[in-house]
Design a protein around this motif. Structure first.
Motif, PDB file in Angstrom:
ATOM      1  N   GLY A  95      37.033  43.453  45.353  1.00 16.81           N
ATOM      2  CA  GLY A  95      38.343  43.563  44.720  1.00 16.81           C
ATOM      3  C   GLY A  95      39.129  42.263  44.812  1.00 16.81           C
ATOM      4  N   TYR A  96      39.049  41.594  45.964  1.00 16.14           N
ATOM      5  CA  TYR A  96      39.686  40.289  46.105  1.00 16.14           C
ATOM      6  C   TYR A  96      39.216  39.327  45.015  1.00 16.14           C
ATOM      7  CZ  TYR A  96      41.542  41.146  50.859  1.00 16.14           C
ATOM      8  OH  TYR A  96      42.229  41.607  51.936  1.00 16.14           O
ATOM      9  N   VAL A  97      37.888  39.258  44.875  1.00 16.57           N
ATOM     10  CA  VAL A  97      37.296  38.314  43.924  1.00 16.57           C
ATOM     11  C   VAL A  97      37.679  38.666  42.498  1.00 16.57           C
ATOM     12  CG1 VAL A  97      35.120  37.464  42.984  1.00 16.57           C
ATOM     13  CG2 VAL A  97      35.385  37.736  45.453  1.00 16.57           C
ATOM     14  N   LEU A  98      37.541  39.944  42.137  1.00 12.89           N
ATOM     15  CA  LEU A  98      37.803  40.362  40.756  1.00 12.89           C
ATOM     16  C   LEU A  98      39.275  40.197  40.383  1.00 12.89           C
ATOM     17  CD1 LEU A  98      35.554  43.555  40.520  1.00 12.89           C
ATOM     18  CD2 LEU A  98      35.126  41.292  39.540  1.00 12.89           C
ATOM     19  N   LEU A  99      40.180  40.575  41.281  1.00 10.92           N
ATOM     20  CA  LEU A  99      41.604  40.443  40.984  1.00 10.92           C
ATOM     21  C   LEU A  99      42.015  38.980  40.865  1.00 10.92           C
ATOM     22  CD1 LEU A  99      43.166  43.214  43.272  1.00 10.92           C
ATOM     23  CD2 LEU A  99      42.992  43.206  40.775  1.00 10.92           C
ATOM     24  N   THR A 100      41.449  38.143  41.736  1.00 11.07           N
ATOM     25  CA  THR A 100      41.761  36.708  41.678  1.00 11.07           C
ATOM     26  C   THR A 100      41.263  36.098  40.376  1.00 11.07           C
ATOM     27  OG1 THR A 100      41.615  36.525  44.087  1.00 11.07           O
ATOM     28  CG2 THR A 100      41.464  34.486  42.829  1.00 11.07           C
ATOM     29  N   LEU A 101      40.032  36.425  39.996  1.00 12.81           N
ATOM     30  CA  LEU A 101      39.477  35.889  38.757  1.00 12.81           C
ATOM     31  C   LEU A 101      40.226  36.415  37.536  1.00 12.81           C
ATOM     32  CD1 LEU A 101      35.610  35.930  39.359  1.00 12.81           C
ATOM     33  CD2 LEU A 101      37.133  33.954  39.260  1.00 12.81           C
ATOM     34  N   LEU A 102      40.638  37.678  37.572  1.00 13.28           N
ATOM     35  CA  LEU A 102      41.381  38.250  36.453  1.00 13.28           C
ATOM     36  C   LEU A 102      42.725  37.561  36.282  1.00 13.28           C
ATOM     37  CD1 LEU A 102      41.596  40.401  34.252  1.00 13.28           C
ATOM     38  CD2 LEU A 102      42.547  41.960  35.959  1.00 13.28           C
ATOM     39  N   ALA A 103      43.451  37.380  37.394  1.00 12.95           N
ATOM     40  CA  ALA A 103      44.747  36.708  37.333  1.00 12.95           C
ATOM     41  C   ALA A 103      44.582  35.256  36.875  1.00 12.95           C
ATOM     42  CB  ALA A 103      45.431  36.754  38.695  1.00 12.95           C
ATOM     43  N   ALA A 104      43.563  34.575  37.405  1.00 16.62           N
ATOM     44  CA  ALA A 104      43.320  33.176  37.020  1.00 16.62           C
ATOM     45  C   ALA A 104      42.902  33.076  35.563  1.00 16.62           C
ATOM     46  CB  ALA A 104      42.241  32.577  37.920  1.00 16.62           C
ATOM     47  N   SER A 128      31.249  33.336  50.870  1.00  9.83           N
ATOM     48  CA  SER A 128      31.468  32.493  49.684  1.00  9.83           C
ATOM     49  C   SER A 128      32.592  33.053  48.828  1.00  9.83           C
ATOM     50  CB  SER A 128      30.188  32.400  48.856  1.00  9.83           C
ATOM     51  OG  SER A 128      29.763  33.689  48.424  1.00  9.83           O
ATOM     52  N   ALA A 129      32.992  34.309  49.078  1.00  9.51           N
ATOM     53  CA  ALA A 129      34.122  34.883  48.348  1.00  9.51           C
ATOM     54  C   ALA A 129      35.371  34.027  48.526  1.00  9.51           C
ATOM     55  CB  ALA A 129      34.388  36.305  48.834  1.00  9.51           C
ATOM     56  N   ALA A 130      35.487  33.368  49.672  1.00  7.85           N
ATOM     57  CA  ALA A 130      36.638  32.507  49.923  1.00  7.85           C
ATOM     58  C   ALA A 130      36.688  31.345  48.942  1.00  7.85           C
ATOM     59  CB  ALA A 130      36.595  31.979  51.359  1.00  7.85           C
ATOM     60  N   ALA A 131      35.523  30.866  48.507  1.00  8.41           N
ATOM     61  CA  ALA A 131      35.478  29.768  47.540  1.00  8.41           C
ATOM     62  C   ALA A 131      36.058  30.214  46.203  1.00  8.41           C
ATOM     63  CB  ALA A 131      34.037  29.285  47.364  1.00  8.41           C
ATOM     64  N   VAL A 132      35.759  31.437  45.798  1.00 12.37           N
ATOM     65  CA  VAL A 132      36.287  31.958  44.535  1.00 12.37           C
ATOM     66  C   VAL A 132      37.798  32.183  44.653  1.00 12.37           C
ATOM     67  CG1 VAL A 132      36.118  33.808  42.828  1.00 12.37           C
ATOM     68  CG2 VAL A 132      34.073  33.039  44.027  1.00 12.37           C
ATOM     69  N   LEU A 133      38.256  32.630  45.826  1.00 13.65           N
ATOM     70  CA  LEU A 133      39.694  32.785  46.030  1.00 13.65           C
ATOM     71  C   LEU A 133      40.409  31.443  45.893  1.00 13.65           C
ATOM     72  CD1 LEU A 133      39.844  35.234  49.096  1.00 13.65           C
ATOM     73  CD2 LEU A 133      40.056  35.774  46.665  1.00 13.65           C
ATOM     74  N   GLY A 134      39.825  30.395  46.469  1.00 20.12           N
ATOM     75  CA  GLY A 134      40.414  29.069  46.349  1.00 20.12           C
ATOM     76  C   GLY A 134      40.466  28.591  44.911  1.00 20.12           C
ATOM     77  N   LEU A 135      39.387  28.847  44.174  1.00 20.63           N
ATOM     78  CA  LEU A 135      39.343  28.472  42.754  1.00 20.63           C
ATOM     79  C   LEU A 135      40.426  29.192  41.975  1.00 20.63           C
ATOM     80  CD1 LEU A 135      37.778  27.117  40.339  1.00 20.63           C
ATOM     81  CD2 LEU A 135      36.471  29.256  40.207  1.00 20.63           C
ATOM     82  N   GLY A 136      40.574  30.492  42.220  1.00 18.65           N
ATOM     83  CA  GLY A 136      41.580  31.268  41.508  1.00 18.65           C
ATOM     84  C   GLY A 136      42.992  30.814  41.820  1.00 18.65           C
TER      85      GLY A 136
END
Length: 249
Positions: A231-240, A154-162
């Motif tokens: 880290g993928y999820v957190l960095l993507t959410l931080l940038a977004a 499901s981490a991929a879903a958060v990457l797509g959102l970001g």
């Protein structure tokens, strides 16, 4: 926050595209079944020596990651397309709270659907294998953990959102998502050892298998794979979060 989560859940399930994307995940079952059947036929003809089926989850891992990433993209890109994002931000007041609520909703939906799909794909693969010794019982080491870890995809879903938040474009986010998820697999072919193993181990599907402790699934152990995926999820959410706060507030 509860009301915001309920609102985002209502938005997501009311999108016609959501139903299409989730229905498309069933194609993973067909792909898994066909691949497992093909490997089984090879076993019948040539005997042992080919790639084993195992749990069968590896056959469709890249496909499901892209589809769940697409779910994340559509969770916000439509609002940018219609301009409704500004009204939503005015209503919520704090952009990062809105982004967090969307992330929780899409991650939860992707995790639940992904976990159900993982068990269905496993059962499909074992049905195609039949009694041949190329499948995997859930009592075998790492088999059950691999199936259970698949929900973490499901981490991929958060990457797509970001990515959709950063790019504010559905086509652009989809292209970026596909590149982010699949590029390491293509790049590893041109790198010498051990850099090729490290690069190929950085994809979301590969990290998910490593998180489950699957032998020979990559260069990282479960703890390292968990940290990289987080880290993928957190960095993507931080940038977004920075993007939605500075550009759209």
């Amino acid at each position: 926050m509860i009301n915001l989560l309920a609102s985002e859940w209502l938005k997501l399930r009311s999108l016609r595209a959501t139903a299409y994307v989730l229905a498309s995940t069933l194609s993973a079952l067909a792909l898994t079944g066909l691949a497992a059947f093909s490997v089984s036929r090879y076993f019948d003809t040539h005997g042992a020596g080919g790639e084993p089926v195992g749990t069968g989850l590896g056959f469709s891992a890249d496909l499901t990651a892209v589809l769940f990433g697409l779910l994340g993209v559509l969770a916000i890109s439509g609002e940018y397309g219609t301009g409704m994002i500004r009204l939503t931000l005015i209503t919520v007041g704090r952009p990062w709270i809105l982004l967090l609520a969307k992330a929780v909703v899409v991650a939860t939906v992707a995790a639940v659907v992904g976990q159900a799909l993982a068990f269905a794909a496993y059962l499909t693969a074992q049905a195609a294998v039949g009694g041949r010794p190329i499948g995997a019982s859930l009592s075998e080491p790492a088999a059950l953990s691999e199936v259970l870890a698949t929900g973490v995809g499901s981490a991929a879903a958060v990457l797509g959102l970001g990515l959709a938040t950063l790019l504010r474009s559905t086509p652009g986010a989809i292209v970026a998502l596909a590149g982010l998820l699949l590029a390491p697999t293509m790049v590893e072919r041109f790198l010498p050892a051990p850099w090729n193993d490290w690069t190929g181990s950085l994809t979301v599907p590969s990290l998910t298998r490593q998180l489950g402790g699957v032998p020979d699934s990559g260069a990282f152990g479960p703890l390292a794979a968990t940290m990289i995926l987080a880290g993928y999820v957190l960095l993507t959410l931080l940038a977004a979060s920075c993007a939605i706060t500075r550009r759209d507030a």
